[in-house]
Design a protein around this motif. Sequence first.
Motif, PDB file in Angstrom:
ATOM      1  N   UNK A 170       0.829  -1.217   0.000  1.00 36.81           N
ATOM      2  CA  UNK A 170       0.000   0.000   0.000  1.00 36.81           C
ATOM      3  C   UNK A 170       0.860   1.263   0.000  1.00 36.81           C
ATOM      4  N   UNK A 171       2.011   1.214   0.681  1.00 37.97           N
ATOM      5  CA  UNK A 171       2.876   2.401   0.760  1.00 37.97           C
ATOM      6  C   UNK A 171       3.450   2.787  -0.597  1.00 37.97           C
ATOM      7  N   UNK A 172       3.535   1.830  -1.510  1.00 39.45           N
ATOM      8  CA  UNK A 172       4.110   2.095  -2.822  1.00 39.45           C
ATOM      9  C   UNK A 172       3.197   2.954  -3.691  1.00 39.45           C
ATOM     10  N   UNK A 173       1.926   3.115  -3.257  1.00 41.54           N
ATOM     11  CA  UNK A 173       1.011   3.989  -3.992  1.00 41.54           C
ATOM     12  C   UNK A 173       1.099   5.430  -3.499  1.00 41.54           C
ATOM     13  N   UNK A 174       1.889   5.683  -2.450  1.00 37.11           N
ATOM     14  CA  UNK A 174       2.011   7.014  -1.876  1.00 37.11           C
ATOM     15  C   UNK A 174       3.072   7.835  -2.617  1.00 37.11           C
ATOM     16  N   UNK A 175       2.963   9.138  -2.487  1.00 37.19           N
ATOM     17  CA  UNK A 175       3.982  10.037  -3.046  1.00 37.19           C
ATOM     18  C   UNK A 175       4.387  11.046  -1.981  1.00 37.19           C
ATOM     19  N   UNK A 204       7.422   9.109  -5.987  1.00 40.10           N
ATOM     20  CA  UNK A 204       6.869   7.879  -5.443  1.00 40.10           C
ATOM     21  C   UNK A 204       7.656   7.448  -4.210  1.00 40.10           C
ATOM     22  N   UNK A 205       6.940   6.919  -3.221  1.00 43.67           N
ATOM     23  CA  UNK A 205       7.580   6.464  -1.989  1.00 43.67           C
ATOM     24  C   UNK A 205       8.129   5.060  -2.198  1.00 43.67           C
ATOM     25  N   UNK A 206       9.377   4.865  -1.854  1.00 39.59           N
ATOM     26  CA  UNK A 206      10.030   3.565  -2.010  1.00 39.59           C
ATOM     27  C   UNK A 206      10.766   3.227  -0.716  1.00 39.59           C
ATOM     28  N   UNK A 228       4.964   3.043   7.784  1.00 39.26           N
ATOM     29  CA  UNK A 228       4.944   2.920   6.329  1.00 39.26           C
ATOM     30  C   UNK A 228       3.869   3.778   5.681  1.00 39.26           C
ATOM     31  N   UNK A 229       2.744   3.962   6.362  1.00 35.54           N
ATOM     32  CA  UNK A 229       1.584   4.564   5.706  1.00 35.54           C
ATOM     33  C   UNK A 229       1.226   5.969   6.193  1.00 35.54           C
ATOM     34  N   UNK A 230       1.661   6.345   7.399  1.00 34.12           N
ATOM     35  CA  UNK A 230       1.150   7.602   7.953  1.00 34.12           C
ATOM     36  C   UNK A 230       2.215   8.625   8.315  1.00 34.12           C
ATOM     37  N   UNK A 231       3.417   8.200   8.628  1.00 37.07           N
ATOM     38  CA  UNK A 231       4.466   9.140   9.041  1.00 37.07           C
ATOM     39  C   UNK A 231       5.172   9.697   7.806  1.00 37.07           C
ATOM     40  N   UNK A 232       4.802  10.902   7.406  1.00 36.68           N
ATOM     41  CA  UNK A 232       5.311  11.467   6.146  1.00 36.68           C
ATOM     42  C   UNK A 232       6.810  11.707   6.178  1.00 36.68           C
ATOM     43  N   UNK A 233       7.372  12.044   7.340  1.00 32.36           N
ATOM     44  CA  UNK A 233       8.810  12.332   7.389  1.00 32.36           C
ATOM     45  C   UNK A 233       9.637  11.099   7.069  1.00 32.36           C
ATOM     46  N   UNK A 234       9.100   9.921   7.355  1.00 34.53           N
ATOM     47  CA  UNK A 234       9.823   8.684   7.040  1.00 34.53           C
ATOM     48  C   UNK A 234       9.964   8.528   5.529  1.00 34.53           C
ATOM     49  N   UNK A 235       9.004   9.050   4.782  1.00 30.46           N
ATOM     50  CA  UNK A 235       9.027   8.882   3.327  1.00 30.46           C
ATOM     51  C   UNK A 235      10.229   9.566   2.682  1.00 30.46           C
TER      52      UNK A 235
END
Length: 449
Positions: free
Chosen positions: A149-154, A159-161, A194-201
């Motif tokens: 699911x995290x791979x669909x985030x930007x 793109x988040x990897x 993976x899904x909510x903490x934007x700074x980790x991205x």
Amino acid sequence: MRTRRPLVIVDALASLATAFKDIFPGSTTTSLTAAELSSLLESLGSRAAFKPKVLTLDESRLVALLYFGQPVAQGALLLDLRRPVRTSDSHFARAFCRVFNDDLTHVSAAWPLDEHWASLEQTRLRRSVARFLNYRPHKMSNWVRAMEDSMALTYEGRNVRHCLIIARKAPKLIQKLQNKFIPLPGGISIENALLREKWIRTVVDGRRVALLGSMHSGSIIGFISLAEVDRNDAALRYAPHETLVPVQAVLAHAAHDVALVASPQGDLFILSGKGSVFQKTHGHWRVLDYEALHERISSRFREDVVIGVLRAAIDLSFERTGALFCLLESREEITDLIPDHGHPLAANSHLRRSLRGQNISVWAQRQVITAAAATDGAVVLDKDGNVVDIACMVSSPKEISRLGVREPSMPGARSLAAWRASFRGVAVNVSEDGPITVYERGAEIGRIG
């Protein structure tokens, strides 16, 4: 007791056969007849009471048993890998067949496989990978799903990897990592990280930094500086990409640790400390058995040459870049294979002259050879790994006409060139979609992806 309809057994065996052909490319499957199954169960004796899901029959064959919720197997599928069975093969086949049998218990005994079965099928391989890798398969399956699911985030248009390493015994791994580990006070659940903490991205890019999670607590406990990880280990030769060697090196400390890595091309890789590698690409899961390709080629060529060729091919596969590598048995009659070899007006002449004689076993030279392999044409190497020619077109050699073999209809020009070149040695074809196929004497002898 209600008799199970034969159609359900036939459908289930067909579904299992399709799955195994995807998991083990190049394998063949055969359904056992009722008489063959009865004979097998009789030979097992009391072992059949323990419901063995997969058994090793001989050097290259496995048999998978289906129970349909019954105390005795109702069907069986023979799987011939057409190569030696390794421990990891039987272990993963057993994990997959266990999940498959569990799914069968949720399907009605009175009806053919339906939409309920189709929904189970969509997640089956992910659940099988989780069971194979982990003593907490339900949790692991959830973490893999969160990674997907995290791979669909930007983040800021990119793109988040993520790159996540999950340790079964985190304190021991931290002790070995020493100053390469930076703790995260308080911790965050893996799903939230993976899904909510934007700074980790933005911090975790998979190149410099990886997240470290605890398998026991299910939380992120810190960061790993990948740049400082020692890469010098022969056992790490076949990471999915050269940039992931540090990740694989971290896993080398413990067989039960797992890494989840999202590639820039949108593929998801799962690496285990056991050496197994799984890939989700184009919506399908695959087992990437790099060692199987190595075994197929290493009997013909030097170890360092095989490692160099496969390292280059695997890197290009990860990057979704097509290429063709040809390992020649002999340099004699080279113009028979490459008509314009040595011609002063040949296409790409500057590149071809500059790389001629460079060796794919040497790391620095391999970097240039790998980059040049993306150029239209083949990389032709001698038995010692030296470049004979590069970025060149391959023609049909005389061996084909001598054998009276007709050229097959192939899906692309590179595949046909690989088939042609395989009559002069071994050809390794890298598809732009990722699969790697190895040919010898016109036959496919290995494939991954």
